[in-house]
Write an enzyme that holds these catalytic residues in place. Structure first.
Site, PDB file in Angstrom:
ATOM      1  N   GLY A  32       0.646   2.856  -8.035  1.00 41.37           N
ATOM      2  CA  GLY A  32       1.255   4.193  -8.064  1.00 41.37           C
ATOM      3  C   GLY A  32       0.985   4.943  -6.783  1.00 41.37           C
ATOM      4  O   GLY A  32       0.624   4.338  -5.773  1.00 41.37           O
ATOM      5  N   ASN A  33       1.161   6.248  -6.802  1.00 45.47           N
ATOM      6  CA  ASN A  33       0.859   7.058  -5.616  1.00 45.47           C
ATOM      7  C   ASN A  33       0.381   8.443  -6.046  1.00 45.47           C
ATOM      8  O   ASN A  33       0.352   8.752  -7.227  1.00 45.47           O
ATOM      9  CB  ASN A  33       2.072   7.128  -4.684  1.00 45.47           C
TER      10      ASN A  33
END
Ligand code: C5P
Length: 400
Positions: free
Chosen positions: A208-209
């Site tokens: 993810g981020n």
């Protein structure tokens, strides 16, 4: 222009209160219905009689009417208004509003109002610049309230600086623009993608981020306040959404985001792609939690769909697509390439080289690059203010 519009004005204690007599006249001349609430100290600066005569309505000062002892329902007043304008807004009332205090009728109405709220601050220059006031104003902006900035000039104290309440004519212009914008956006539906995407590695892990979804949510709020219906396709973020015009569609990964966005795109006249979509996802998702058996671990990745690109391919002439570009180098060149490739009408560029811009912070500094070649830069601002600038640009574009 303002025929039938219901404007509720809240007046605080400030010498600028006298200007509300003029504002009331201007609003009445434009056909608006005006009701007024005054705080105790406002009455030291202008009489309720002046304002009730000009507004042609009784002026509210307390929870009970003086003469009849009748209950003035803050809920009813809040529901009556199409717009609440607090002018002049004193440092004291601004601080109370920012913190949810409720020790007079105006504050009770503010807390229960469902309509957009504008504030026109008026105070001495040092009070206006005090970090406490600046924080309180920022807090109010984060609630979606709009500020009609104070002007520079001579103040009642004799000092010269920023703090003079905007002139009644300027406040009228803000009110008129608000309703014009509302008329324009009211029949429009907007898709906004926001937040990160999580791409599963196994049942408990993901790629993810750091995207917080704040920029997309601020855009959704501004569009909703302007009357648009918003379909907010949101990756995994912890944001509470409570505007009736915003439909929240939760998704986890890029495939789900594409599917959800495609489903609503045809009915949207505006699409804003602010999501930080993972470009790649694990090629295979393990059925069971991966064990730490070997010293190293390779994760094979494959490309995710590009949502903006896919929807850009089917964009019709009556649709406007807006993209975001977060760049660390060759910003203009890279953003311009994305603008073309993804068929955006304009792209909002933010550079990670600018301090205060980016994912987890509450501020942003952007530049708009339009497909027509026009470029417009903005200063470092809270994300809600940046969202307003973007929506104002969108409004100009729809109108051009
Ligand atoms: O290519 P890049 O990811 O920098 O492009 C950014 C723009 O494209 C943003 O508007 C983003 O929301 C959108 N995008 C998308 N789907 C992807 C990647 C980016 O919609 N898979």
């Amino acid at each position: 222009m303002l025929r039938g519009k219901k404007i509720l004005i809240g007046i605080c204690g400030s010498i600028a209160a006298y200007k509300i007599a003029i504002l009331t006249r201007l609003l009445k001349k434009e056909g608006a219905e005006v009701q007024i609430i005054m705080t105790d100290s406002a009455q030291d600066f202008i009489t309720p009689l002046t304002l009730s005569t000009l507004s042609k309505n009784p002026v509210f000062k307390d929870f009970q009417s003086d003469s009849s002892g009748e209950w003035n329902s803050h809920v009813e007043l809040g529901l009556w208004a199409d717009l609440l304008v607090i002018a002049p807004a004193s440092a004291n009332t601004i601080a109370k509003m920012a913190n949810g205090l409720c020790d007079n009728l105006l504050l009770a109405v503010y807390l229960s109002a469902r309509c957009p709220v504008y504030l026109a601050p008026a105070m001495d220059l040092d009070m206006y610049q005090h970090p406490a006031t600046l924080n309180n104003i920022e807090q109010l902006q984060s609630y979606g309230n709009s500020i009609i900035s104070a002007e520079h000039g001579e103040l009642a104290s004799g000092l010269v600086g920023e703090g003079r309440m905007a002139e009644p004519e300027s406040i009228l212009e803000v009110i008129e623009t608000h309703f014009k914008k509302k008329e324009k956006f009211e029949n429009l539906t907007a898709l906004i993608t926001a937040g990160p995407t999580y791409e599963s590695i196994d049942p408990v892990r993901f790629v993810g981020n750091y995207s917080s979804g704040k920029m997309g949510y601020a855009l959704a709020q501004q569009l909703a306040y302007s009357g648009a219906n918003v379909k907010l396709v949101l990756g995994p973020v912890s944001i509470d959404i409570d505007h009736p015009n915003i439909e929240r569609i939760d998704v986890t990964n890029a495939e789900e985001m594409l599917k959800a966005s495609k489903k609503v795109y045809k009915e949207c006249q505006i699409a804003i792609f602010s999501a930080a979509v993972s470009d790649y996802k694990p090629a295979d998702v393990a059925d069971q939690k991966i064990k730490k058996e070997s010293d190293s671990f390779n994760l094979q990745m494959k490309k995710n769909p590009d949502i903006a690109y896919e929807l850009g391919k089917i964009k019709k002439n009556n649709q406007i697509n807006v993209g975001f570009a977060l760049e660390t180098e060759n910003e203009i060149e890279n953003a311009s390439l994305k603008l073309k490739k993804k068929n955006f009408d304009f792209i909002v560029l933010n550079s990670l080289r600018d301090e205060g811009a980016g994912f987890s912070v509450n501020t942003n500094k952007v530049e708009i690059i339009d497909a027509s070649g026009i470029r417009k830069s903005f200063g470092l601002k809270p994300k809600d203010e940046v969202a307003k600038d973007i929506i104002d640009y969108l409004y100009e574009k729809i109108n051009s």
